[in-house]
Design an enzyme around this catalytic site. Structure first.
Site: not given
Ligand code: CP
Length: 335
Positions: A57-58, A86, A107, A135
């Site tokens: 999603r993100t 590296k 991320r 998040h």
């Molecule tokens: N909600 C969320 O962070 O989903 P993903 O891990 O699929 O990005």
């Protein structure tokens, strides 16, 4: 808050006015997300999408948001394909990528790594999740969803009652969501978790300092009664030392349609940041809820595009230029 040029690394950066600015702009993104009109406001801009941990999603909604505003996306996924393997530092990587892109969505599995990276970046960095820490963009889309769903149901009551259920220790979405909700007036939090996976003290203290009512229980049935929102979460098995330890908790809390019918107040909204763990041994949010009109999970994930569009428009300083850069849409991909 002046958003232009800012990194979005923590929900702590936001006051109530800033959150409301994001939510209002996100609502204006609905016609673009519904493909009723297009935008070229980010024509020529590039997003570097750096995901060093799995994501559906993100990662895709950041990319979708940037595309819908007319920009282009460069993808890098997995630590194994980057020069971090590296020994390159986050600072050096940030300096380099800033030379290639106009914004960075990132991320990373380590807590605080995205803010560390942002110190080396000269373009806005948006945190797509840093380990078990935060998040922030998920918290904003969750907040958008909560108010959107309450409005859909014609509910304007106060306080807003929310039960957060599951792995509250390791779940970064519930950390950021509790923090952002704590800046709104009158929230009643119910934290439903085993003792070992309870909400970190620092976050509880923040909710407490803001004078919200806080309840704790280990019992799902007790926790989900008399709520406006039940926010289920997955056991974050990737944060445990061993799979055996994670398995002690997977399947402990399961919301099904029959439990919902028996114990939840009418029109309780069901949320989950997703992914839900649909394997039999976990199954915290049963598929038999899929036809429940108050299961908001897919509206919630779609709201992620609107909120991320709003954030890009704000940090890149084009939030007032949307109308000038509208274009017609000539295709139809939806019924
Ligand atoms: N909600 C969320 O962070 O989903 P993903 O891990 O699929 O990005």
């Amino acid at each position: 808050m002046d958003f232009q040029g800012q990194h979005i690394v923590s929900i702590e950066q936001f006051d109530l006015q800033a959150v409301e600015a994001v939510l209002q702009l996100a609502a204006q993104m609905t016609p673009y997300v519904n493909r009723q009109k297009g935008s070229r406001v980010l024509d020529g801009a590039s997003l570097a999408s750096l995901f060093f941990e799995p994501s559906t999603r993100t990662r895709v909604s950041f990319a979708s948001a940037f595309h819908l505003l007319g920009g282009k996306v460069m993808e890098t996924t997995g630590m194994g394909t980057s020069s971090l393997t590296k020994g390159e530092s986050l600072f050096d990587t940030a300096q380099v990528i800033s030379g290639y892109a106009d914004a960075i969505a990132m991320r990373h599995p380590q807590a605080f790594s995205v803010s560390e990276f942002a110190k080396g970046a000269t373009v806005p960095v948006l945190n797509g999740g840093d380990g078990a820490n935060e998040h922030p963009t998920q918290a904003l889309l969750d907040t958008f969803t909560i108010f959107d769903e309450l409005q859909r149901l014609g509910k304007a009551q106060s306080p807003i009652r929310i039960a957060l259920v599951g792995d509250l220790k390791n779940g970064r979405t519930v950390h950021s969501l509790s923090r952002v909700l704590s800046i709104f007036p009158k929230i009643e939090f119910t934290f439903v978790a085993p003792n070992a996976l309870t909400m970190p003290e620092k976050i509880v203290a923040q909710c407490d300092d803001a004078h919200h009512r806080i309840n704790f229980t280990q019992d799902l049935i007790q926790g989900i009664q008399n709520q406006d929102i039940v926010y289920m979460t997955r056991v974050q098995e990737e944060r445990f030392e061993t799979q055996e330890e994670a398995d002690l908790y997977r399947g402990k809390y399961r919301l099904t349609q029959s439990i919902y019918d028996k114990y939840c107040a009418p029109n309780t909204i069901i949320m989950h940041p997703l992914p839900r763990d649909s394997r039999l041994e976990a199954n915290e949010l049963s598929d038999d809820l899929n036809k429940n009109p108050n299961l908001a999970i897919f509206r919630q994930s779609q709201n992620g595009v609107k909120v991320r569009m709003a954030l890009f428009a704000l940090v890149l300083g084009v939030d007032k230029q949307l109308a000038q850069h509208e274009v017609a849409i000539n295709w139809r991909s939806r019924q």
